[in-house]
Structure formats: structure tokens, C-alpha cells
Write a protein that holds these residues in place. Structure first.
Motif, short mmCIF file in Angstrom:
data_model
loop_
_atom_site.label_atom_id
_atom_site.label_comp_id
_atom_site.label_asym_id
_atom_site.label_seq_id
_atom_site.Cartn_x
_atom_site.Cartn_y
_atom_site.Cartn_z
N GLN A 124 18.20 21.58 24.35
CA GLN A 124 17.50 22.86 24.41
C GLN A 124 18.45 24.01 24.09
O GLN A 124 19.57 24.08 24.59
CB GLN A 124 16.90 23.07 25.80
N GLY A 125 17.98 24.90 23.21
CA GLY A 125 18.74 26.09 22.87
C GLY A 125 19.89 25.87 21.90
O GLY A 125 20.65 26.79 21.60
N LYS A 126 20.04 24.64 21.41
CA LYS A 126 21.14 24.33 20.48
C LYS A 126 20.57 23.68 19.23
O LYS A 126 19.51 23.08 19.26
CB LYS A 126 22.14 23.35 21.12
N ARG A 127 21.31 23.80 18.13
CA ARG A 127 20.93 23.09 16.91
C ARG A 127 21.18 21.60 17.10
O ARG A 127 22.16 21.23 17.76
CB ARG A 127 21.77 23.59 15.73
N PRO A 128 20.32 20.73 16.57
CA PRO A 128 20.62 19.29 16.65
C PRO A 128 22.00 19.02 16.07
O PRO A 128 22.41 19.63 15.08
CB PRO A 128 19.51 18.67 15.79
N ARG A 129 22.75 18.11 16.71
CA ARG A 129 24.12 17.85 16.25
C ARG A 129 24.34 16.38 15.96
O ARG A 129 23.77 15.50 16.61
CB ARG A 129 25.15 18.38 17.23
N LEU A 130 25.18 16.15 14.98
CA LEU A 130 25.54 14.80 14.56
C LEU A 130 26.48 14.19 15.58
O LEU A 130 27.52 14.78 15.90
CB LEU A 130 26.21 14.85 13.18
N LEU A 131 26.12 13.01 16.09
CA LEU A 131 26.98 12.30 17.05
C LEU A 131 27.81 11.22 16.37
O LEU A 131 28.95 10.98 16.76
CB LEU A 131 26.14 11.65 18.15
N ALA A 132 27.21 10.54 15.39
CA ALA A 132 27.90 9.41 14.75
C ALA A 132 27.20 9.07 13.44
O ALA A 132 26.09 9.51 13.19
CB ALA A 132 27.89 8.19 15.67
N MET A 133 27.88 8.27 12.64
CA MET A 133 27.30 7.74 11.40
C MET A 133 27.06 6.24 11.59
O MET A 133 27.91 5.53 12.11
CB MET A 133 28.23 7.97 10.22
N LEU A 134 25.88 5.79 11.14
CA LEU A 134 25.52 4.37 11.20
C LEU A 134 26.01 3.62 9.97
O LEU A 134 26.01 2.40 9.96
CB LEU A 134 24.00 4.23 11.29
N GLY A 135 26.35 4.36 8.94
CA GLY A 135 26.78 3.77 7.68
C GLY A 135 26.59 4.77 6.57
O GLY A 135 26.01 5.84 6.76
N ASP A 136 27.07 4.42 5.41
CA ASP A 136 26.93 5.27 4.24
C ASP A 136 25.46 5.33 3.82
O ASP A 136 24.84 4.28 3.63
CB ASP A 136 27.80 4.72 3.10
N PRO A 137 24.88 6.53 3.66
CA PRO A 137 23.47 6.64 3.29
C PRO A 137 23.12 5.91 1.99
O PRO A 137 22.03 5.32 1.90
CB PRO A 137 23.25 8.15 3.14
N ASP A 138 24.01 5.90 1.00
CA ASP A 138 23.72 5.21 -0.25
C ASP A 138 23.75 3.69 -0.08
O ASP A 138 22.96 2.98 -0.69
CB ASP A 138 24.69 5.65 -1.35
N GLU A 139 24.66 3.19 0.76
CA GLU A 139 24.68 1.75 1.03
C GLU A 139 23.44 1.33 1.80
O GLU A 139 22.87 0.27 1.55
CB GLU A 139 25.95 1.38 1.80
N LEU A 140 22.99 2.16 2.74
CA LEU A 140 21.77 1.86 3.47
C LEU A 140 20.55 1.91 2.55
O LEU A 140 19.63 1.12 2.69
CB LEU A 140 21.59 2.84 4.64
#
Length: 190
Positions: A107-123
Motif C-alpha cells: 500500500q502506498g508504494k509502487r510495485p517492486r521487483l523482488l527477483a528474476m525467475l529467468g531471462d524473459p526471452d529464454e522463457l
């Protein structure tokens, strides 16, 4: 827009008869914590689709006065640009968790990146263009997981009580032009 064809639920939209953003809404309840599996296939380079869940019906906002939906969407498009991401339909948040991301909203904050699951192009490489793909959605508490063809594509943790949806309807979407097919839908309440 929607009909049955060879055991599949099919939506079609053509330049001559465009559907706009249109849904077929399941009337069997408003699941809270669940797993949903479906196979889907998109045909048409201009096609966008997805599965809405924990959504709210917006009366008469779609073409022809049909209902629209507001809520979480497991996005799927023919070109694969958006496939696997979590998009929030009809809210200011829009795209929240891109393919390959674990994102948390508070609440009151921009959504933030916690981690990467993998490279988007590989996925993206596991997505079968113009063929059947298995979409698997897990919604448990505030954690929403999108899996395609056995690979986790995105995870969203919605810890914003002003925006998070605890339950709602499920809808299949068509947008753009082309043909989308859904088959072997399976829902398990958790």
C-alpha cells in the motif's frame, strides 16, 4: 464471438466483425484460493487473449453492451510479447509482473521487483506459437503464480489491501483479431 468447436471453447474476431475486448464468464462461482489449468491456442498475429481471475464484472462496458471485467489476468498474446505476465485489467496498475519477474505490491508504494525467475526471452522459447499451450494459474492468499508449459513465468505478491482481490469471477478473453481456443479447463479449490 464465442462458440464450441471440436470440444473447445472458441472466440473469433475479424477485421469485418471485431469483438473488441470480450469475455466469456464462468458462472459457477467466485473462487478464492485455487489452481486453474487450461490449454489454449491463439491463431492470428493481431490476437491478444488471457484468463481473467478474481475479477469483478463491469456491466455494459464491452462492445454491444456486453460486460467487461476488472481484475487479474494471465496474459497471452500471439507474438509472445506479453505471454506469461500478470496484467491487471481496468485498473491503473496495468502490467504489474512481466514474464520472468517476481513482484510485490504494498500500500502506498509502487510495485517492486523482488527477483528474476529467468531471462524473459529464454522463457518465451517454451511458448508454442500457433499451437496448444498449457496455462496453469495458482492463486493462494496474496500470491499469484503464472505457469506456461511447466515453466513459472511470473509471480505477483499483492500485499496492497486497497487493490488486492481475494476472490472473483473467471473469464476467458479475446481482444484483437484472430481465433482463440480453450480446452481441458480444470479448476481445483484450495
Amino acid at each position: 464471438v464465442w462458440h464450441l468447436e471440436n470440444g473447445a471453447i472458441v472466440g473469433t474476431s475479424t477485421p469485418e466483425k471485431p469483438s473488441g475486448t470480450t469475455y466469456i464468464i464462468w458462472k459457477g462461482g467466485e473462487p478464492k484460493n485455487f489452481e486453474l489449468k487450461a490449454e489454449m491456442k491463439l491463431e492470428g498475429t493481431g490476437l491478444n487473449s488471457g484468463i481473467q481471475y478474481r475479477s469483478t464484472i463491469l456491466p455494459g462496458v464491452a462492445p454491444g453492451g456486453r460486460p467487461g471485467l476488472r481484475g487479474y489476468q494471465a496474459d497471452f498474446d500471439f507474438s509472445g510479447r506479453y505471454t506469461g505476465q500478470l496484467y491487471e485489467q481496468a485498473t491503473p496498475r496495468g502490467i504489474i509482473s512481466w514474464r520472468g519477474q517476481v513482484v510485490r505490491a504494498e500500500q502506498g508504494k509502487r510495485p517492486r521487483l523482488l527477483a528474476m525467475l529467468g531471462d524473459p526471452d529464454e522463457l518465451k522459447a517454451v511458448i508454442k506459437t500457433g499451437d496448444w499451450n498449457q496455462v496453469h494459474i495458482i492463486a493462494r492468499g496474496n500470491t499469484l503464480i503464472h505457469i506456461i508449459n511447466g515453466r513459472t513465468m511470473s509471480i505477483f505478491i499483492d500485499d496492497d489491501p486497497t487493490m488486492a482481490a481475494a476472490q472473483g469471477v473467471i473469464g476467458l478473453q479475446i481482444e484483437g483479431t484472430g481465433k482463440v481456443s480453450f480446452r481441458n479447463l480444470w479448476l481445483k479449490n484450495l
